[in-house]
Design an enzyme around this catalytic site. Structure first.
Site, short mmCIF file in Angstrom:
data_model
loop_
_atom_site.label_atom_id
_atom_site.label_comp_id
_atom_site.label_asym_id
_atom_site.label_seq_id
_atom_site.Cartn_x
_atom_site.Cartn_y
_atom_site.Cartn_z
N ARG A 59 -30.73 -9.62 -66.21
CA ARG A 59 -29.92 -9.42 -65.00
C ARG A 59 -30.79 -9.72 -63.79
O ARG A 59 -31.93 -9.27 -63.71
CB ARG A 59 -29.42 -7.99 -64.92
CG ARG A 59 -28.85 -7.64 -63.57
CD ARG A 59 -28.17 -6.32 -63.54
NE ARG A 59 -26.95 -6.35 -64.32
CZ ARG A 59 -26.08 -5.34 -64.38
NH1 ARG A 59 -26.31 -4.23 -63.71
NH2 ARG A 59 -25.00 -5.43 -65.10
N ARG A 106 -25.19 1.16 -67.65
CA ARG A 106 -24.42 0.83 -68.85
C ARG A 106 -24.89 -0.43 -69.54
O ARG A 106 -25.04 -0.49 -70.75
CB ARG A 106 -22.93 0.61 -68.51
CG ARG A 106 -22.11 1.84 -68.51
CD ARG A 106 -21.01 1.68 -67.49
NE ARG A 106 -21.62 1.60 -66.19
CZ ARG A 106 -21.89 2.66 -65.43
NH1 ARG A 106 -21.55 3.84 -65.82
NH2 ARG A 106 -22.50 2.53 -64.27
N HIS A 113 -20.76 -12.31 -65.29
CA HIS A 113 -21.24 -11.21 -66.14
C HIS A 113 -20.46 -11.34 -67.46
O HIS A 113 -19.58 -10.56 -67.76
CB HIS A 113 -20.95 -9.89 -65.43
CG HIS A 113 -21.64 -8.69 -66.01
ND1 HIS A 113 -22.27 -8.69 -67.24
CD2 HIS A 113 -21.78 -7.43 -65.51
CE1 HIS A 113 -22.77 -7.48 -67.46
NE2 HIS A 113 -22.48 -6.71 -66.43
#
Ligand code: NCD
Length: 302
Positions: free
Chosen positions: A102, A52, A130
């Site tokens: 990430r 996602r 996050h």
């Protein structure tokens, strides 16, 4: 230059502005997108699994009329040859206008920002934060409770792995900018929210009791973060500790919502997907307008 590294960098005014910009992006999306980022390139560096977050970042940039370069497998990256993160970032910030990154170590996004000549957006740094997920979660609550958000009290109950769940760390930090959110944290003792994210008015528990289910306006469920445990045996102790099935979700108010950052493993059964409380797929869709707003902000386009 604006980086997005932590939920802590936001205050109420900047959050309200971001929510408003995300709503505008939702309208732009309904018309098929825009070209305000034409000629701009997003560098997507994903050194941990992602579906996602990476795809919604990439979609967001494409819907703004920009382009994307990605590195998605650490095995094909020069990092595997021993290149250090500062060097990778010095290079990529010469190729791209903005970076979404990430990685598995807490603090990596902040380190990257030190060496980058373009904005860095933290797309998850290990068990740290996050923030862009926290923002899309906040936007989901704002959209789902248009008359109550920041006006009437809402009980937000976090459930699952609150120790390693970085989305929880970011969302609870963002919610603290608003009055009227009562935060409740349900986790096994060993996986409770780290001290640094707690406040005195919070409540904590271990049991997903009927009263917890009935009192919540928003339940934010999370996956037990298997990849953060020291051993498989340690993970096995907590795997399956909370499972939302139809019986549990039907105890929630009909106006309440069940959120989850996804992926779910076994903590929400598929029969729940068709219940009115299930909000997690709508939540995932909100990643696109929110990331469009953040990219546009960081590139100085809005
Ligand atoms: C989360 C993450 O990567 O922290 N996923 C996501 O970005 N939507 C949650 C998780 O992996 O459990």
């Amino acid at each position: 230059m604006e980086h997005i590294l932590s939920a802590q960098q936001f205050d109420k005014a900047s959050l309200l502005e971001t929510l408003d910009q995300a709503s505008k992006m939702d309208k732009i999306l309904a018309k098929g997108g825009s070209d305000i980022a034409r000629g701009k390139i997003l560098g997507a560096l994903f050194y941990e699994p992602s579906t996602r977050t990476r795809l919604s970042f990439e979609t967001a940039m494409l819907r703004l009329g920009g382009n994307v370069i990605s590195e998605t497998d650490v095995h094909f990256s020069s990092i595997t040859k021993g290149e250090v993160l500062p060097d990778t970032i010095r290079m990529v910030s010469g190729y791209a206008d903005i970076i979404a990154m990430r990685s598995k170590n807490k603090g990596d996004a902040a380190l990257a920002a030190e060496y980058s000549s373009v904005p860095v957006l933290n797309a998850g740094d290990g068990a740290g934060e996050h923030p862009t997920q926290g923002l899309l979660d906040l936007y989901t609550i704002y959209k789902e409770f248009p008359n109550k958000f920041d006006k009437e009290p809402l009980n937000v109950t976090f459930v699952g792995d609150l120790k390693y769940g970085r989305t929880v760390h970011s969302l609870c930090t963002l919610l603290r900018n608003f009055e009227g959110f009562k935060l409740n944290f349900i986790a096994p003792d060993a996986l409770q929210l780290p001290e640094k994210y707690r406040e005195s008015q919070d409540s904590f528990g271990e049991d997903l009791s009927s009263s917890v289910l009935q009192e919540a306006d928003i339940i934010y469920d999370t996956r037990i973060q298997s990849e953060r445990f020291e051993s498989q045996a340690e993970y096995e102790k907590y795997k399956g500790v909370y499972v939302f099935d139809a019986g549990k979700v039907n105890q929630m108010k009909s106006s309440a919502i069940l959120m989850h950052p996804l992926p779910r493993v076994n903590e929400i059964t598929q029969e729940v997907d068709t219940l009115p409380q299930a909000a997690y797929f709508r939540q995932a869709r909100n990643g696109v307008p929110v990331r469009m707003a953040l990219i546009a902000q960081c590139l100085g386009l809005v």
